[in-house]
Scaffold this motif. Structure first.
Motif, PDB file in Angstrom:
ATOM      1  N   GLU A   1       5.109   6.743   0.749  1.00 18.67           N
ATOM      2  CA  GLU A   1       5.949   5.594   0.384  1.00 18.67           C
ATOM      3  C   GLU A   1       5.078   4.389   0.060  1.00 18.67           C
ATOM      4  N   MET A   2       5.584   3.568  -0.857  1.00 14.47           N
ATOM      5  CA  MET A   2       4.972   2.261  -1.096  1.00 14.47           C
ATOM      6  C   MET A   2       5.565   1.327  -0.041  1.00 14.47           C
ATOM      7  N   ASN A   3       4.710   0.647   0.686  1.00 12.57           N
ATOM      8  CA  ASN A   3       5.172  -0.192   1.781  1.00 12.57           C
ATOM      9  C   ASN A   3       4.621  -1.599   1.677  1.00 12.57           C
ATOM     10  N   TYR A   4       5.423  -2.531   2.185  1.00 14.13           N
ATOM     11  CA  TYR A   4       4.956  -3.897   2.353  1.00 14.13           C
ATOM     12  C   TYR A   4       4.197  -3.929   3.670  1.00 14.13           C
ATOM     13  N   ARG A   5       2.960  -4.389   3.619  1.00 11.44           N
ATOM     14  CA  ARG A   5       2.113  -4.383   4.809  1.00 11.44           C
ATOM     15  C   ARG A   5       1.616  -5.796   5.097  1.00 11.44           C
ATOM     16  N   PHE A   6       1.190  -5.988   6.333  1.00 14.62           N
ATOM     17  CA  PHE A   6       0.688  -7.287   6.761  1.00 14.62           C
ATOM     18  C   PHE A   6      -0.318  -7.039   7.879  1.00 14.62           C
ATOM     19  N   ILE A   7      -1.500  -7.606   7.762  1.00 19.07           N
ATOM     20  CA  ILE A   7      -2.476  -7.557   8.854  1.00 19.07           C
ATOM     21  C   ILE A   7      -2.505  -8.939   9.466  1.00 19.07           C
ATOM     22  N   ALA A   8      -1.975  -9.037  10.681  1.00 16.64           N
ATOM     23  CA  ALA A   8      -1.873 -10.333  11.354  1.00 16.64           C
ATOM     24  C   ALA A   8      -3.150 -10.657  12.115  1.00 16.64           C
ATOM     25  N   GLU A   9      -3.585 -11.885  11.978  1.00 20.34           N
ATOM     26  CA  GLU A   9      -4.699 -12.388  12.780  1.00 20.34           C
ATOM     27  C   GLU A   9      -4.157 -13.032  14.054  1.00 20.34           C
ATOM     28  N   GLY A  10      -2.921 -13.471  13.975  1.00 18.80           N
ATOM     29  CA  GLY A  10      -2.255 -14.071  15.121  1.00 18.80           C
ATOM     30  C   GLY A  10      -0.753 -13.959  14.956  1.00 18.80           C
ATOM     31  N   ALA A  11      -0.047 -13.996  16.064  1.00 18.81           N
ATOM     32  CA  ALA A  11       1.416 -13.944  16.054  1.00 18.81           C
ATOM     33  C   ALA A  11       1.934 -14.861  17.160  1.00 18.81           C
TER      34      ALA A  11
ATOM     35  N   GLU B   1       0.836  -1.199   0.000  1.00 17.72           N
ATOM     36  CA  GLU B   1       0.000   0.000   0.000  1.00 17.72           C
ATOM     37  C   GLU B   1       0.867   1.244   0.000  1.00 17.72           C
ATOM     38  N   GLU B   2       0.275   2.317  -0.444  1.00 18.88           N
ATOM     39  CA  GLU B   2       0.948   3.607  -0.365  1.00 18.88           C
ATOM     40  C   GLU B   2       0.562   4.231   0.970  1.00 18.88           C
ATOM     41  N   THR B   3       1.546   4.574   1.775  1.00 17.07           N
ATOM     42  CA  THR B   3       1.304   5.166   3.087  1.00 17.07           C
ATOM     43  C   THR B   3       1.559   6.658   2.996  1.00 17.07           C
TER      44      THR B   3
END
Length: 178
Positions: free
Chosen positions: A164-174, A136-138
């Motif tokens: 910036e264009m960023n690598y993103r991740f929405i975690a459901e668990g860690a 996504e673009e932040t």
């Protein structure tokens, strides 16, 4: 007759007065006990599961995730598990973290529905996350907010002037890897 009407009213006042004095006695005790909404401070040394629990499937390594991110287009998402070292964590709550990727890259990880946090002392430890990967673009304002949360200097924050264009991740668990 008037005296009979005054009697129930007098009894009501007496009953209310006794209830208030009982409540006043309870207040100091209630103030000294911890409320259920207060959460304990998480530590990577004592806690290892955060958010939804999950079974290990095909856990991608950081090198594999970099290739996956490079192949994604804006708007694409991919459900995946991957493991990497924690580069930084939100210093205020643990409400986001950055995981290392090769080539001085990183993935900005947030948590589904702001439903859980990770320990603020997670930096340098290995973590497996399960969730959705995307790019996504932040915008500048959000980048400055993240820099402030990470404890960056005023000069570093002021130097952020373009999205910036960023690598993103929405975690459901860690899960911390020990």
């Amino acid at each position: 007759m008037k005296k009979l009407l005054l009697l129930p009213i007098l009894l009501m006042f007496l009953a209310c007065g006794q209830q208030n004095s009982t409540e006043e006695k309870k207040d100091p005790i209630e103030q000294s006990t911890e409320s259920p909404s207060e959460e304990k401070e998480l530590s990577i040394l004592t806690d290892d599961q955060f958010g939804e629990s999950f079974q290990n499937k095909e856990i991608k390594k950081a090198e594999d995730m970099l290739k996956i991110y490079q192949d994604l287009s804006l708007g694409d998402t991919l459900q995946v598990q991957f493991q990497s070292q924690v580069q930084s964590v939100c210093a205020k709550k643990g409400c986001w973290m950055k995981l290392d990727l090769p080539e001085d890259m990183n993935v900005h990880v947030t948590f589904k529905d702001y439903g859980f946090f990770v320990p603020k002392d997670s930096k340098g430890h290995e973590m497996v996350v399960e969730g959705r990967a995307f790019i996504e673009e932040t915008d500048v304002e959000t980048l400055k907010h993240y820099a402030e949360d990470a404890g960056e200097s005023e000069e570093d924050i002021a130097a952020i002037t373009s999205p910036e264009m960023n690598y993103r991740f929405i975690a459901e668990g860690a899960r911390a890897v020990k």
